[in-house]
Design an enzyme around this catalytic site. Structure first.
Site, PDB file in Angstrom:
ATOM      1  N   GLY A  80     -40.335 -88.598 -54.113  1.00 52.09           N
ATOM      2  CA  GLY A  80     -40.151 -88.440 -55.553  1.00 52.09           C
ATOM      3  C   GLY A  80     -41.510 -88.416 -56.216  1.00 52.09           C
ATOM      4  O   GLY A  80     -42.522 -88.123 -55.571  1.00 52.09           O
TER       5      GLY A  80
ATOM      6  N   ASP B 299     -28.683 -80.770 -46.007  1.00 52.39           N
ATOM      7  CA  ASP B 299     -29.201 -81.899 -46.774  1.00 52.39           C
ATOM      8  C   ASP B 299     -28.382 -83.136 -46.446  1.00 52.39           C
ATOM      9  O   ASP B 299     -27.203 -83.030 -46.078  1.00 52.39           O
ATOM     10  CB  ASP B 299     -29.147 -81.612 -48.271  1.00 52.39           C
ATOM     11  CG  ASP B 299     -30.201 -82.387 -49.052  1.00 52.39           C
ATOM     12  OD1 ASP B 299     -31.215 -81.783 -49.444  1.00 52.39           O
ATOM     13  OD2 ASP B 299     -30.022 -83.600 -49.264  1.00 52.39           O
TER      14      ASP B 299
ATOM     15  N   GLU C  66     -38.232 -88.337 -60.533  1.00 46.94           N
ATOM     16  CA  GLU C  66     -38.789 -87.161 -61.193  1.00 46.94           C
ATOM     17  C   GLU C  66     -40.316 -87.220 -61.221  1.00 46.94           C
ATOM     18  O   GLU C  66     -40.917 -88.292 -61.237  1.00 46.94           O
ATOM     19  CB  GLU C  66     -38.237 -87.024 -62.617  1.00 46.94           C
ATOM     20  CG  GLU C  66     -38.662 -88.118 -63.584  1.00 46.94           C
ATOM     21  CD  GLU C  66     -37.802 -89.363 -63.510  1.00 46.94           C
ATOM     22  OE1 GLU C  66     -37.874 -90.163 -64.465  1.00 46.94           O
ATOM     23  OE2 GLU C  66     -37.079 -89.547 -62.515  1.00 46.94           O
TER      24      GLU C  66
ATOM     25  N   TYR D 144     -46.595 -92.071 -48.158  1.00 47.77           N
ATOM     26  CA  TYR D 144     -46.192 -90.667 -48.235  1.00 47.77           C
ATOM     27  C   TYR D 144     -47.273 -89.719 -47.706  1.00 47.77           C
ATOM     28  O   TYR D 144     -46.995 -88.803 -46.925  1.00 47.77           O
ATOM     29  CB  TYR D 144     -45.857 -90.335 -49.682  1.00 47.77           C
ATOM     30  CG  TYR D 144     -45.425 -88.904 -49.931  1.00 47.77           C
ATOM     31  CD1 TYR D 144     -44.209 -88.432 -49.450  1.00 47.77           C
ATOM     32  CD2 TYR D 144     -46.229 -88.038 -50.668  1.00 47.77           C
ATOM     33  CE1 TYR D 144     -43.808 -87.128 -49.688  1.00 47.77           C
ATOM     34  CE2 TYR D 144     -45.835 -86.740 -50.919  1.00 47.77           C
ATOM     35  CZ  TYR D 144     -44.633 -86.283 -50.425  1.00 47.77           C
ATOM     36  OH  TYR D 144     -44.241 -84.995 -50.661  1.00 47.77           O
TER      37      TYR D 144
END
Length: 327
Positions: free
Chosen positions: A79, A34, A191, A149
């Site tokens: 996200g 990561d 989130e 995205y």
């Protein structure tokens, strides 16, 4: 020559951390990679080899895959809807990760390559009605995905396809539908809806001020897949003969208002709801059609939303109570 090392790219993230734990439990030798410092990972497993690398760089991809046999590419700058609608260029730059990992996999002779795509690849005109009957895999074309995205994910799916056709690299692609569960991002702006709603209800309960804000009008619909189902399905697809992108998601569709009601019931409170109609809300309706995965794997995600939210809310409530620093 490749060894039996399994690499999880994005292993410091929510899904990656759970996948690493599962692979270790299955007895695999795991390398978790990561870009974040290890102390900021959602989960860092001491039995895995943990590396801090920037997989947007070709050299780091080669280092990550050294002597490996399989790679799960879960790495992306992403996200929830609030993030991806306001950071389209950053989301697009994740194409570097998949491109360099594919090339590193080809040159290193890896056996299998898994790419975590997204339901955001689906055409916008298939998601206008909140009463969405379920998105079939073919609904990604003609292409009109989520800007930024979604386009990155769809392009990277094509990269996987052509590396398989041209170079013989065995690639597998799953289109994730809204994964949630404990030990994930629950605050800070990245989130997703289940974690955000759990946090808002938990904060309302702790503060004694039973009022929450909902993005949009609450009528938009989604299906939400619990993390255990995601991990199980990911491993099953990786080991399968499925060559085309396939849905991996729950088919239990609910409105955001219904999601809030379930969390309120779990928390034992009722909140007054205010609606921010100017906030990012995404498409009106999205659900996973699971006919293909049932046909090919005789399986589909089955954890009920209520069951998954019980453990998710409990974990987030503990974080709120503890006042932990945002990841």
């Amino acid at each position: 020559m490749a060894s039996d090392i399994v690499v999880v790219a994005g292993g410091g993230g929510f899904i990656g951390g759970h996948l690493v734990a599962d692979l270790l439990e299955q007895g695999h030798t795991v390398r978790s990679v990561d870009v974040k410092p290890i102390d900021q990972w959602c989960q860092a497993h001491h039995d895995a080899e943990n590396l801090e690398l920037d997989l947007r760089l070709a050299d780091d991809c080669r280092q990550a895959l050294a002597a490996a046999s399989h790679v799960y590419n879960l790495a992306a700058d992403m996200g929830g809807m609030g993030f991806i609608e306001n950071n389209r260029a950053l989301c697009m730059l994740s194409v570097l990760i998949n491109t360099h990992l594919l090339e590193a996999s080809r040159t290193a002779g890896l056996s299998r390559f898994f790419f975590s795509s997204s339901a955001c690849v689906y055409a916008a005109d298939k998601q206008i009605d909140p009463n969405n009957p379920g998105l079939r895999e073919s609904d990604a074309y003609p292409a009109m995905p989520e800007d930024g995205y979604g386009w990155e994910k769809l392009f990277s799916e094509r990269m996987c396809r052509h590396f398989s056709e041209d170079f013989g690299l065995m690639t597998r692609v799953a289109r994730y539908h809204n994964v949630y569960g404990p030990a994930g991002t629950w605050t800070g702006g990245r989130e997703k809806a289940p974690a955000a709603i759990c946090r808002k209800v938990a904060e309302a309960k702790v503060a004694g001020n039973h009022e929450i804000e909902i993005w949009g009008n609450g009528h938009q619909t989604r299906s939400f897949m619990y993390i255990d189902d995601c991990v199980l399905g990911t491993r099953a697809i990786m080991g399968s003969g499925i060559r085309e992108p396939i849905n991996l998601g729950s088919s239990e569709m609910v409105s955001i208002n219904q999601l809030v009601s379930v969390v309120e019931d779990i928390a034992g409170i009722a909140c007054r709801r205010t609606y921010d109609l100017s906030a990012p809300k995404g498409v009106n309706g999205r659900n996973s059609d699971n006919q293909t995965i049932r046909d090919l794997l005789a399986w589909e995600p089955s954890t009920s939303l209520r069951q998954g939210l019980e453990s998710t809310y409990a974990w987030i409530y503990d974080q709120v109570r503890a006042g932990l620093v945002v990841r």
